[in-house]
Design a protein around this motif. Sequence first.
Motif: not given
Length: 425
Positions: A369-376, A352-357, A365-367, A77-88
């Motif tokens: 948000q991305l950094l905040h969720s990465y930190d969480m 790497l995924r964070l850098q691309v996003l 604001a989006t950036r 629920e915090i970041s889409q990156v989490f599920g993406e990496l699990i998918g990979i």
Amino acid sequence: PLPTAPAAARLFSGTRGEAEAAGGDGAMLRHLARKLRASGPVTVAEYMREALTNPGQGYYTRRGGVGESGDFITSPEISQVFGELIGIWYISEWMAMGKPNTFQLVELGPGRGTLTEDILRVFKQLASVLSKCDVSVHLVEVSPKLSEIQAVMLTGGKVQPNPEDESAYMKGISKTGIPIFWYRDIQDVPPGYSFYLAHEFFDALPIHKFQRTEKGWREVLVDIDPEVPDRLRFVLSPSRTPATQNFIQPEETREHVEVCPEAGVIVQRLASRIERDGGAALVADYGHDGTKTDTFRGFRNHKLHDVLSAPGTADLTADVDFSYLRKMAQGKTATLGPIKQREFLKNMGIDLRLQVLLQNSGDTATREQLLHSYDMLMNPEKMGDCFNFFALLPHHRLVHPDKKDKPESKSPLPPVAGFNELLLK
Ligand code: SAH
């Protein structure tokens, strides 16, 4: 020290069928108080099961408050990156295992369905890699309320309840065209090559609690407080209980121990299925390796909540004992981990995924948000250290069957993603 229950107290095990559709707030407490007065104290496991999954008034049955507006927030629920990496991770294991032409993705306790949604997006993006592979999704969910939310999230709400020809209680088609089925129990999921996923699932299963005393191990029970009407309290069993005999190891050194037999049974089932049909399981949760003692706690509105007050209105949870899960899988499958979430995600390439996003997002604001969720997800003080990843894999995935005889004869097995450091070629 906890008071001891009267010696005459019987250990009762209520049935789920006794749900009693009592309505309104305080209904669960009244229901429990009635039971306790009639039949004596119950185990913490029985209490937890009633509070969480009682078919009429259980917390997950009625609310299941995952997400920002609920009682607790989870990584997907915090970041889409989490599920993406699990998918990979699943695609990487599917490739390492020789690209079987079909697999089931089986998620236990899918919450709002966000994690599956993110994984299915990756499967779609990597459709050329997965081409000709027949994928289906199987969700194990007891909560009618949450299964409805999952159906909306994943299918847009177009589902068929009680399909006649299936063991599932509901089925539908994902927005990306993949068939999805819902079950109440892992045993209803059809056999077949499967990738299993359990994110913050095992921590919601009922635990037994034990306390070492001068007279030996005693089980912690939940009883009605004789001084205050309708208030619950913890007591100790007057003597040993079946659970103290079955679940405490003779070599145990801790003073207080929590055991989750249901988690053990489910891991054994997963391990048997993986051994028989192939696949892998990924378990992610907060937990320890058989070292912690009292971790039973409640959450309501993102705050700690007294586990005994207003049952049914708060999430109840306990740390997962990964050493116990490992023991339960033993023999049938190999295990990897637990490894800290921040290490697993780093190994999966989160940086790497964070850098691309970040590069692709135009606005501040989006950036942020991305950094905040990465930190969480990654900060050791937040979710990075207390969450762990743990995997069940077929033995042959980690050791060549003939390695003992001819150690140099085979090329090395590909490393399991996430559990090994990421090496960029
Ligand atoms: N995986 C999700 C949700 C975690 S909350 C996330 O990380 O966001 C726990 C989930 O397990 C909920 O979906 C809850 O309804 C489900 N659940 C709890 N006990 C269960 C049981 N005994 N059988 C199946 N699902 C259960």
